[in-house]
Enzyme design. Sequence first.
Site, PDB file in Angstrom:
ATOM      1  N   HIS A 315       0.826  -1.214   0.000  1.00  0.00           N
ATOM      2  CA  HIS A 315       0.000   0.000   0.000  1.00  0.00           C
ATOM      3  C   HIS A 315       0.866   1.273   0.000  1.00  0.00           C
ATOM      4  CE1 HIS A 315      -4.305  -0.585   0.063  1.00  0.00           C
ATOM      5  NE2 HIS A 315      -4.494   0.605   0.610  1.00  0.00           N
ATOM      6  N   ARG A 323      -6.835   0.086  -7.441  1.00  0.00           N
ATOM      7  CA  ARG A 323      -6.873   0.136  -8.908  1.00  0.00           C
ATOM      8  C   ARG A 323      -5.495  -0.140  -9.499  1.00  0.00           C
ATOM      9  NH1 ARG A 323     -10.438   4.090  -7.529  1.00  0.00           N
ATOM     10  NH2 ARG A 323      -8.885   5.746  -7.515  1.00  0.00           N
ATOM     11  N   ARG A 326      -4.552  -3.835  -9.569  1.00  0.00           N
ATOM     12  CA  ARG A 326      -5.147  -4.598 -10.675  1.00  0.00           C
ATOM     13  C   ARG A 326      -4.528  -4.194 -12.009  1.00  0.00           C
ATOM     14  NH1 ARG A 326      -9.076  -3.722  -6.914  1.00  0.00           N
ATOM     15  NH2 ARG A 326      -9.839  -1.790  -7.852  1.00  0.00           N
TER      16      ARG A 326
END
Length: 493
Positions: A315, A323, A326
């Site tokens: 993170h 987003r 992915r």
Amino acid sequence: MNFVGYAWLRESLKLSVFPLRRPAKVQPVTRIKRIGETLAIPPNTAPLPDDLLGHLLFALKHEGINLAILAQTLPQIPAAALEAELQKAPNGIYIRKACFLREAFTGEDLRQHMPVRGTFVPLFDPQLYVTMPGERNSRWRVEFNGIGTLAYCATVERTPEIVALLEHDILARAQKFIQSLPSEMMDRTINWAYLHETKDSFAIEKESPSEDKARKFIQLLRQAHEGIPLSEDYLVHLQNATISNPFDMAAAFRHSQNHLAGPLQGAAGVTYIPPGPDLCRELMEQLMELGNDAPARIDPLVAAGIISFGFVFIHPFMDGNGRLSRFLIHHTLCRADALENGLLLPVSVAMKREERQYLQTLEQFSRPAREFWDVRWIDHGRFTFEFTGDSTIYRFWDATPGVRFTLEMAKRAIEVELREETVFLENYDRIVHAVNAAYDVRGSDLANLIMMCLTNNGTVSNNRRKQYQYSVPTEVFDYIEEVARSLLDEQQP
């Protein structure tokens, strides 16, 4: 306590590691075997009580590699104990692995009474794990073949499910399917994939992108085919392109602690806390190096799953991580030259349909990681965070669930999502041709009615009939339904 091996080390040393999926326990059996989610160990095979090195060597032999436990345990074993064991079995496979790892984790050289001889042994058994081409250590004649480095390494077990998915050769099937389509149909299908990959990637985050934001994200997906190497600047550029609020746009990887929160109030609502800023930066350097290297050295979809889930667990930004994680699936596949002709696998479409499974996969890491943080609520969304664990929980992680999910979603993307859209487009074209041959209907009205009819199982709803009653004759509604139902009936299994 009947634990053996890694489970014994975890409990006895109170290690900061996740619960084991298959703990080893002494049970009334005559041979080592798996019983349910336990590795059953005969009493006469178990190491002696309180034999720290014995349990570690047992684990290496019978339970594979758990780097988080090994990294926390080996520095606690005196060098003399390892050297004495090495003297008894100077070419022993498992003592060599233990010595190799202890030197790597501590920087302290162990004394060899004689040079180690024999063939090189892989640290990770290639029969049990997905591995990368190894780096050989001539001192211990051990080959490090993990996915990453001894500063950041993901493990992927060759479970029956993952082996079957790898043997399915998903990417080759995707290319074959796309190449089988007529040129115009291929272009339309790929355009659909880009649009819906964008919409559903935002939808997973409970967002609906504006036209401008959707266009920018589609451009990013298309640019993934350029295979740009991962770097902090590139990831910052990607993050900025997916964020609307200028205050959320990053200039670098984060310098403060972030967290994810659920519906509960206060500290109880904090569901996941990624590594602190300093560790975040260190791990991102490792992840980017892996992302630039692994796609050409292991199965691209395995690499994609590791990079995607690894990114979201670290993170590195305050917003936009989901987003981007992915997006990195596509980026990794493109780095491996696995997608030709601008092909995109709409994995986010598949993930949106399997959103609960996606969340469960994420939680297999986030929930146990949360246990190593002490969170205190101050006021109005402000917290203090104290990490009570060990950095190895973020450095050495089990990517098996994430890789399996990625493979499953890639398989679904090609076998369900793309194929269903192709059939939809073919049906659409056939209905347009049939209606135009019999009636004169405005093109935009006809297009809307056919799409609505096909998505409504061959029925033009009464609301749509009323909406278009002054521009479309009644018999056209009936004819659209007749042709659509005929096509749908033909395609029933």
